[in-house]
Design a protein around this motif. Structure first.
Motif, short mmCIF file in Angstrom:
data_model
loop_
_atom_site.label_atom_id
_atom_site.label_comp_id
_atom_site.label_asym_id
_atom_site.label_seq_id
_atom_site.Cartn_x
_atom_site.Cartn_y
_atom_site.Cartn_z
N UNK A 52 0.83 -1.21 0.00
CA UNK A 52 0.00 0.00 0.00
C UNK A 52 0.87 1.26 0.00
N UNK A 53 1.83 1.33 0.92
CA UNK A 53 2.68 2.53 0.97
C UNK A 53 3.59 2.65 -0.25
N UNK A 54 3.97 1.53 -0.84
CA UNK A 54 4.76 1.57 -2.08
C UNK A 54 3.93 2.17 -3.20
N UNK A 55 2.67 1.72 -3.31
CA UNK A 55 1.78 2.27 -4.35
C UNK A 55 1.55 3.76 -4.11
N UNK A 56 1.31 4.13 -2.83
CA UNK A 56 1.12 5.55 -2.50
C UNK A 56 2.37 6.35 -2.88
N UNK A 57 3.56 5.81 -2.58
CA UNK A 57 4.81 6.49 -2.90
C UNK A 57 4.97 6.65 -4.41
N UNK A 58 4.67 5.59 -5.17
CA UNK A 58 4.80 5.66 -6.63
C UNK A 58 3.84 6.70 -7.20
N UNK A 59 2.57 6.68 -6.71
CA UNK A 59 1.59 7.67 -7.18
C UNK A 59 2.06 9.07 -6.83
N UNK A 60 2.55 9.25 -5.60
CA UNK A 60 3.03 10.58 -5.18
C UNK A 60 4.21 11.02 -6.05
N UNK A 61 5.16 10.12 -6.34
CA UNK A 61 6.32 10.46 -7.16
C UNK A 61 5.89 10.80 -8.59
N UNK A 62 4.93 10.05 -9.13
CA UNK A 62 4.45 10.33 -10.48
C UNK A 62 3.72 11.67 -10.54
N UNK A 63 2.91 11.95 -9.51
CA UNK A 63 2.21 13.24 -9.51
C UNK A 63 3.20 14.39 -9.35
N UNK A 64 4.24 14.20 -8.55
CA UNK A 64 5.27 15.22 -8.38
C UNK A 64 6.01 15.45 -9.69
N UNK A 65 6.35 14.35 -10.37
CA UNK A 65 7.04 14.48 -11.65
C UNK A 65 6.14 15.11 -12.70
N UNK A 66 4.86 14.73 -12.73
CA UNK A 66 3.92 15.33 -13.68
C UNK A 66 3.76 16.82 -13.41
N UNK A 67 3.68 17.20 -12.13
CA UNK A 67 3.58 18.62 -11.78
C UNK A 67 4.82 19.39 -12.21
N UNK A 68 5.99 18.80 -12.01
CA UNK A 68 7.23 19.45 -12.42
C UNK A 68 7.29 19.58 -13.94
N UNK A 69 6.83 18.56 -14.65
CA UNK A 69 6.80 18.60 -16.10
C UNK A 69 5.85 19.68 -16.60
N UNK A 70 4.67 19.77 -15.99
CA UNK A 70 3.71 20.81 -16.38
C UNK A 70 4.26 22.20 -16.09
N UNK A 71 4.93 22.36 -14.95
CA UNK A 71 5.54 23.64 -14.60
C UNK A 71 6.64 24.00 -15.59
N UNK A 72 7.43 23.00 -15.98
CA UNK A 72 8.49 23.24 -16.96
C UNK A 72 7.91 23.67 -18.30
N UNK A 74 4.99 25.16 -18.74
CA UNK A 74 4.45 26.51 -18.56
C UNK A 74 5.57 27.55 -18.59
N UNK A 75 6.66 27.25 -17.92
CA UNK A 75 7.79 28.18 -17.91
C UNK A 75 8.42 28.31 -19.29
N UNK A 76 8.44 27.20 -20.04
CA UNK A 76 8.97 27.25 -21.40
C UNK A 76 8.11 28.14 -22.28
N UNK A 77 6.77 27.99 -22.16
CA UNK A 77 5.87 28.86 -22.94
C UNK A 77 6.05 30.32 -22.54
N UNK A 78 6.15 30.56 -21.24
CA UNK A 78 6.32 31.93 -20.76
C UNK A 78 7.66 32.51 -21.24
N UNK A 79 8.69 31.70 -21.20
CA UNK A 79 10.00 32.13 -21.67
C UNK A 79 9.95 32.43 -23.16
N UNK A 80 9.26 31.61 -23.92
CA UNK A 80 9.13 31.85 -25.36
C UNK A 80 8.38 33.15 -25.61
N UNK A 81 7.33 33.39 -24.85
CA UNK A 81 6.58 34.65 -24.98
C UNK A 81 7.47 35.84 -24.67
#
Length: 171
Positions: A52-72, A74-81
């Motif tokens: 259970x905690x392994x699955x929770x950790x994997x989901x948390x890590x994936x959501x953290x990575x997805x959030x970082x990717x989305x932020x990157x 967004x920052x790339x689009x803003x930088x391009x603008x």
């Protein structure tokens, strides 16, 4: 990448340990839940909590990575603008500089043409004044020479061979 390999290797070792000791994992034991007591295999409960905690950790890590990717992204689009805005600003500055230089060069050209016209008119006036002075000097000199000739003729110092018109008379 190395972290993922280490986590996978650790989970594999726990699974292998559980498989080798499956009888101990499935032996029921009395477990206290605080309010009540239940009979359950302690090994399976602990293994279930690990999963259970392994699955929770994997989901948390994936959501953290997805959030970082989305932020990157967004920052790339803003930088391009911002880069496009900077390019437009720089282009407008070059356009303004070109217009300013063109205006200044035309002003300098007009001023140079005016100065040339002033200098030409001054040179014409100086040339006219020099010509008038030369003519005046020539007339004055001619008058002095004429007066000297008259005086010499009256004094009879001039030889007869010279005439008044400065023409040499043959003997």
């Amino acid at each position: 990448m190395i972290r993922a390999i280490v986590v996978f290797l650790g989970l594999t070792l726990v699974g292998l340990f559980a498989l080798l000791n499956w009888d101990a994992f499935t032996t029921p034991t009395a477990l206290s839940l605080g309010v009540t007591t239940v009979q359950a295999p302690l090994g399976l409960v602990m293994l279930g909590m690990l999963v259970f905690f392994s699955v929770v950790f994997v989901v948390w890590a994936m959501s953290l990575q997805a959030g970082a990717l989305m932020e990157a992204r967004r920052l790339t689009r803003e930088l391009q603008t911002q880069r496009e805005l900077a390019d437009k600003a720089e282009a407008s500055r070059f356009t303004e500089l070109r217009a300013f230089l063109s205006n200044e060069l035309s002003t300098v050209s007009v001023a140079q043409e005016q100065m040339r016209a002033v200098l030409v008119s001054r040179m014409d006036r100086v040339q006219d004044a020099a010509r008038a002075s030369q003519e005046e000097t020539a007339n004055t000199l001619s008058a002095y020479i004429g007066e000297l000739e008259d005086r010499l003729e009256r004094a009879r110092v001039v030889p007869a061979q010279y005439e008044r018109n400065d023409v040499l008379v043959s003997r």
